[in-house]
Motif scaffolding. Structure first.
Motif: not given
Length: 287
Positions: A21-22, A105-106, A113-114, A231-235
């Motif tokens: 969740a961002p 953010a993380h 990333v926005r 974008f939401a990206r797993k480490f």
């Protein structure tokens, strides 16, 4: 029945806590203002040759593209888009630059990333990509791609790549001395407005748009005249995904293909650093 309902609720709760969740309020996340510009015909070979690009000597000394050009991207973009410099096929009415706000953010497991920017006025050119009025992509490098620490994603731009004058239409972006297994590649994430979906790929000896395992989601919307894409990206990921970790910094660059553009007719950033709980031009802090 009661046991089934309880089990279902516990399952839903588990899935909910696992779902990325961002940040709920992006206004509380620091923003970096970056101006993208139309690059015209400026592949790495032109940049490093030195006979036309005066910054070649500075690059050899270790300076970055941003060191020299970050304050003049608007001017450069206008000159290039108008055809006054290094663009033999200018598009009438094409804007030279696009100011963009970048936030990151993380949550310890997922990077968010926005990007947000105002939609430029439409130009008069043909619709090169009929299906997608807008595309946005960013690339990451873990310090393995030659030149990425100075130029961001520019090390994937070459004179023989498609849409460059005289280049074959089949030649995609690539990285010099690419080695996917050895980490010499760019991690590439893209969102397309018309298709309303994200793509998780990489650039090694060629550009591959799918196959990555790190992308959780890519969502964009146009609110009035303002775009926002998250974008939401797993480490952690798989082949073609740069492994991310808190305390580390990564080479970062991004581009917007506006007004149905393809190839070199995009707007690009200079090279920047993305820090995850670390110093960088863009800093992703834990929320």
């Amino acid at each position: 029945m009661k046991r089934t309902m309880i089990a279902g609720a516990l399952c839903a709760l588990a899935l909910g806590t696992a779902h990325a969740a961002p940040p709920a309020d992006w206004s509380k996340v620091a923003a970096k203002d970056i101006t993208l510009f139309h690059p015209g015909v400026s592949p790495m070979e032109w940049i490093t040759k030195g006979t036309e690009h005066g910054g070649a000597r500075a690059l050899r000394k270790g300076d970055t593209c941003a060191d020299c050009h970050s304050d003049e991207t608007m001017k450069m973009g206008q000159l290039i888009a108008s055809g006054q410099k290094i663009e033999p096929s200018p598009i009438a009415g094409k804007v030279g630059f696009i100011p963009v706000k970048v936030q990151a953010a993380h949550d310890g497991d997922t990077l968010y990333v926005r990007f947000s920017w105002k939609q430029p006025a439409a130009a008069g050119g043909a619709k090169m990509d009929e299906a997608n009025p807008v595309k946005i992509a960013f690339m990451l490098d873990a310090g393995k791609v030659e030149g990425a620490d100075q130029s961001g994603c520019w090390a994937s731009c070459h004179a023989d790549s498609r849409t460059m004058p005289g280049a074959a239409d089949t030649k995609k972006k690539y990285v010099k001395n690419a080695d996917l297994a050895g980490g010499v590649f760019y991690d590439l994430l893209q969102w397309r407005s018309g298709e309303k979906k994200g793509f998780d790929g990489y650039v090694a000896d060629t550009r591959v748009m799918e196959g990555g395992k790190a992308l959780v989601s890519a969502e964009g919307k146009l609110d009035g005249d303002t775009w926002s894409v998250v974008f939401a990206r797993k480490f952690a990921g798989g082949e073609g995904d740069v492994a991310l970790a808190a305390g580390q910094t990564y080479n970062f660059g991004f581009a917007i293909h506006d007004d149905h553009a393809t190839g070199r007719f995009h707007h690009v950033s200079l090279g920047y650093k993305l820090g995850i709980d670390a110093k960088g031009d863009i800093q992703a802090t834990k929320q």
